[in-house]
Design an enzyme around this catalytic site. Structure first.
Site, short mmCIF file in Angstrom:
data_model
loop_
_atom_site.label_atom_id
_atom_site.label_comp_id
_atom_site.label_asym_id
_atom_site.label_seq_id
_atom_site.Cartn_x
_atom_site.Cartn_y
_atom_site.Cartn_z
N LYS A 86 13.75 18.91 63.70
CA LYS A 86 14.25 17.56 63.92
C LYS A 86 13.52 16.64 62.93
O LYS A 86 12.62 15.89 63.28
CB LYS A 86 14.01 17.13 65.38
CG LYS A 86 15.02 16.10 65.85
CD LYS A 86 15.12 16.06 67.36
CE LYS A 86 15.96 14.91 67.83
NZ LYS A 86 17.38 14.98 67.48
N GLU A 122 27.50 21.63 64.10
CA GLU A 122 27.10 20.55 65.00
C GLU A 122 28.03 19.37 64.83
O GLU A 122 28.65 19.21 63.78
CB GLU A 122 25.70 20.05 64.62
CG GLU A 122 24.59 20.81 65.24
CD GLU A 122 23.25 20.15 64.99
OE1 GLU A 122 22.30 20.88 64.74
OE2 GLU A 122 23.15 18.90 65.02
N ARG A 147 9.36 21.66 70.78
CA ARG A 147 10.24 21.51 69.61
C ARG A 147 9.59 20.62 68.55
O ARG A 147 9.74 20.86 67.34
CB ARG A 147 11.60 20.95 70.04
CG ARG A 147 12.62 20.95 68.91
CD ARG A 147 14.00 20.57 69.37
NE ARG A 147 14.04 19.21 69.87
CZ ARG A 147 15.11 18.66 70.43
NH1 ARG A 147 16.22 19.36 70.56
NH2 ARG A 147 15.09 17.42 70.86
C1 COI Z 1 18.94 12.61 70.60
O1 COI Z 1 19.92 13.10 71.16
O2 COI Z 1 17.96 12.21 71.23
C2 COI Z 1 18.88 12.50 69.16
O3 COI Z 1 17.81 12.56 68.65
C3 COI Z 1 20.14 12.28 68.42
C4 COI Z 1 20.20 11.04 67.62
C5 COI Z 1 20.05 9.76 68.34
C6 COI Z 1 19.48 11.10 66.35
#
Ligand code: COI
Length: 341
Positions: free
Chosen positions: A185, A221, A82
């Site tokens: 992301k 989401e 990802r």
């Molecule tokens: C995760 O679930 O690891 C995320 O990246 C979400 C958040 C802490 C930005």
């Protein structure tokens, strides 16, 4: 912070400095071999692409302690994949998957003393990130990049933990639009979610639920996690159409639900209106940080739907037990998801 000074039994999701981080630099079209260094600041040009145009991506992973004292990672190669998908969307260089996994293991080992004990339910959160580091001024990708991995001991992402969260469906803000960066992301997606999160927290909600940007109707989401609901006896989750973060926990839950709980899993458009009907019986959100967090209630305008008053739904609980049981090797890892460090 000294590892011995941390109370691992009352951790939230807050920054705590650990000892060692990993850094690798990309110059002249290639990555150096990377190094472990003490956690600390580094210099960055004021003209760095990340500072000016937000060219940055990250991942979230966890190292867990098992009952026997082993250290586990959950599907780390999925994070590596990802990460590279996000890199491609943001015109950043790939980072070799093998090297990514090796670096993750090295950082975890180097910070082993910060992994919360098995019975604390905490984890060592691992944050790999890549930033466009080279100076530029026109809007174009950087020439130089930095790959960093640091770690933080954490407890539950939502302080409410497994008792569940109250969420507000926002009709004012969206997270991503078709053709945008919703499936990557990238840091920017999260920067834009901070204002709606602040406003909803002031009203007493834990987070917002974002709707699709085209129709303002279909659930996308929760601010920092994917969404699931039990509707007509099936487990439904929003279709991944490029606007939703392709969660690794999301993907794993879909497999657990169908293979272990014999549920029909539907990836489809879910109108927020469905949450207000009796056919919708449970809802929860999922993510590396959020794990599986039950949704106690959802609100839109003056309408409120209460799913649970403290006791999470049966499917939510079963999925939580399966997922966390596998992650900590309390349950057989029949899908080969767990990697020992
Ligand atoms: C995760 O679930 O690891 C995320 O990246 C979400 C958040 C802490 C930005």
């Amino acid at each position: 912070m000294d590892a011995n000074e941390i109370d691992y039994y009352s951790l939230g999701f807050n920054f705590i400095e650990t000892k060692t981080m990993f850094i690798s630099d990309y110059k002249n079209g290639e990555w150096d071999e990377g190094r472990l260094v003490p956690f600390g600041n580094f210099e960055i040009s004021p003209a760095a692409c990340i500072l000016n145009y937000g060219q940055g991506i990250f991942e979230g992973m966890k190292a867990l302690r098992t009952k026997k004292g082993e250290i586990t990672l959950f599907r780390p190669e999925e994070n590596a994949k990802r990460f590279n998908n996000s890199a491609e969307r943001m015109l950043m260089p790939n980072y070799d998957t093998e090297n990514f996994l090796k670096a993750i293991k090295r950082v975890v080992k180097a910070n082993e003393e910060y992994i919360p004990p098995y019975d604390s339910n905490g984890a060592l959160y691992i944050r790999p990130l890549m930033i466009g580091n080279g100076p530029i001024v026109g809007v174009k990708p950087a020439y130089e990049y930095k790959f960093i991995i640091f770690t933080v001991p954490v407890g539950p992402y939502f302080p409410e933990g497994f008792t569940g969260v109250d969420l507000e469906i926002t009709k004012e803000y969206t997270r991503a639009a078709p053709g945008g960066t919703g499936a990557a992301k990238t840091c920017c997606n999260y920067a834009g979610s901070m204002l709606p999160a602040k406003l909803t927290k002031e009203k007493g909600f834990a987070q917002v639920i974002f709707l699709d940007a085209v129709n303002m109707e279909y659930i996308e989401e929760v601010g920092t996690a994917n969404f699931f609901a039990m509707i007509n006896g099936n487990l439904a989750t929003p279709k991944s159409i490029g606007t939703i973060l392709p969660g690794i926990i999301r993907k794993s839950i879909m497999i657990l639900a169908s293979k272990k709980l014999d549920l029909k899993v539907e990836e489809r458009d879910i109108s927020y209106k469905e949450l207000f009907k009796d056919s919708c019986t449970e809802a929860f959100c999922s993510g590396t940080a959020a794990v599986i967090t039950p949704i106690k209630s959802v609100v839109i305008d003056d309408n409120k739907r209460i799913f649970s008053e403290g006791e999470p739904g049966e499917i939510t609980r079963k999925l939580y037990e399966l997922l966390t049981g596998i992650q900590r090797l309390d349950i057989e890892d029949e899908f080969n998801w767990v990697v020992k460090v």
